[in-house]
Design a protein around this motif. Structure first.
Motif, PDB file in Angstrom:
ATOM      1  N   LEU A   1       0.415  -1.195   0.088  1.00  0.00           N
ATOM      2  CA  LEU A   1       0.561  -0.028  -0.016  1.00  0.00           C
ATOM      3  C   LEU A   1       1.255   0.892   0.095  1.00  0.00           C
ATOM      4  O   LEU A   1       1.943   1.236   1.369  1.00  0.00           O
ATOM      5  N   ALA A   2       0.759   2.248  -1.264  1.00  0.00           N
ATOM      6  CA  ALA A   2       1.247   3.432  -1.034  1.00  0.00           C
ATOM      7  C   ALA A   2       0.870   4.149  -0.278  1.00  0.00           C
ATOM      8  O   ALA A   2      -0.461   4.484  -0.052  1.00  0.00           O
ATOM      9  N   SER A   3       1.718   4.820   1.160  1.00  0.00           N
ATOM     10  CA  SER A   3       1.488   5.755   1.505  1.00  0.00           C
ATOM     11  C   SER A   3       2.391   7.205   1.629  1.00  0.00           C
ATOM     12  O   SER A   3       3.544   7.186   1.093  1.00  0.00           O
ATOM     13  N   PRO A   4       2.224   8.111   2.623  1.00  0.00           N
ATOM     14  CA  PRO A   4       2.458   9.109   1.994  1.00  0.00           C
ATOM     15  C   PRO A   4       4.166   8.950   2.633  1.00  0.00           C
ATOM     16  O   PRO A   4       5.423   9.648   2.281  1.00  0.00           O
ATOM     17  N   GLU A   5       4.651   8.394   3.555  1.00  0.00           N
ATOM     18  CA  GLU A   5       5.868   8.101   4.123  1.00  0.00           C
ATOM     19  C   GLU A   5       7.043   6.546   2.871  1.00  0.00           C
ATOM     20  O   GLU A   5       7.162   5.852   3.880  1.00  0.00           O
ATOM     21  N   GLY A   6       5.927   6.377   2.590  1.00  0.00           N
ATOM     22  CA  GLY A   6       6.398   4.924   1.618  1.00  0.00           C
ATOM     23  C   GLY A   6       5.305   4.072   1.445  1.00  0.00           C
ATOM     24  O   GLY A   6       4.250   3.907   2.245  1.00  0.00           O
ATOM     25  N   GLU A   7       6.228   2.782   0.970  1.00  0.00           N
ATOM     26  CA  GLU A   7       5.491   1.814   0.910  1.00  0.00           C
ATOM     27  C   GLU A   7       4.288   0.710   2.046  1.00  0.00           C
ATOM     28  O   GLU A   7       5.806   1.128   2.330  1.00  0.00           O
ATOM     29  N   ILE A   8       3.991   0.613   2.111  1.00  0.00           N
ATOM     30  CA  ILE A   8       3.364  -0.405   3.499  1.00  0.00           C
ATOM     31  C   ILE A   8       2.818  -1.623   2.474  1.00  0.00           C
ATOM     32  O   ILE A   8       2.681  -2.241   2.016  1.00  0.00           O
TER      33      ILE A   8
END
Length: 140
Positions: free
Chosen positions: A88-95
């Motif tokens: 999952l792409a997130s503002p802090e990077g991929e999870i």
């Protein structure tokens, strides 16, 4: 304009049809989503966003809550449920996938054009709550 425009979009998501979902948006649509620092611009960006969501939650299911209309502007509540089975792409990077099940409530405000396509949209949902349901990321 009618509730059927929203229903068509939800049906496409639940059928895991990103192209069908994006087809409910104008070619030059602008979508404001709290997961992205800049608005999504255009039908292709909307389709890619749905591809990414389904990559992370391949069993994603949306349900639609109350719907309000004022002219060409619609507002609706929604709930997303799914299992985090892909990155999952997130503002802090991929999870990376956690295997955890999530449930996230939100609202969407959509302005439709004369052709019945979403021209502009503002999405509101609990990003922090979503990330908390996924648990700590590796190395955190």
């Amino acid at each position: 304009m009618s509730a059927s425009n929203f229903a068509k979009a939800v049906e496409a998501v639940n059928a895991h049809d990103p192209k069908g979902f994006a087809a409910t948006y104008a070619a030059d649509a602008v979508v404001h989503d709290p997961l992205y620092p800049q608005p999504l611009k255009g039908r292709d960006a909307v389709e890619q966003d749905m591809v990414e969501l389904l990559r992370a939650f391949p069993d994603a299911r949306f349900s639609l809550g109350p719907l309000l209309q004022d002219g060409a502007m619609f507002a609706a509540e929604f709930t997303l449920r799914g299992t985090h089975q892909g990155p999952l792409a997130s503002p802090e990077g991929e999870i990376p996938a956690t295997g955890r099940t999530i449930e996230n409530n939100g609202a969407v405000f959509s302005k439709f054009n004369a052709d019945g396509e979403v021209a502009e949209e503002h999405r509101y949902y609990d990003v922090a709550g979503l990330l908390a349901q996924l648990g700590p990321t590796p190395g955190a």
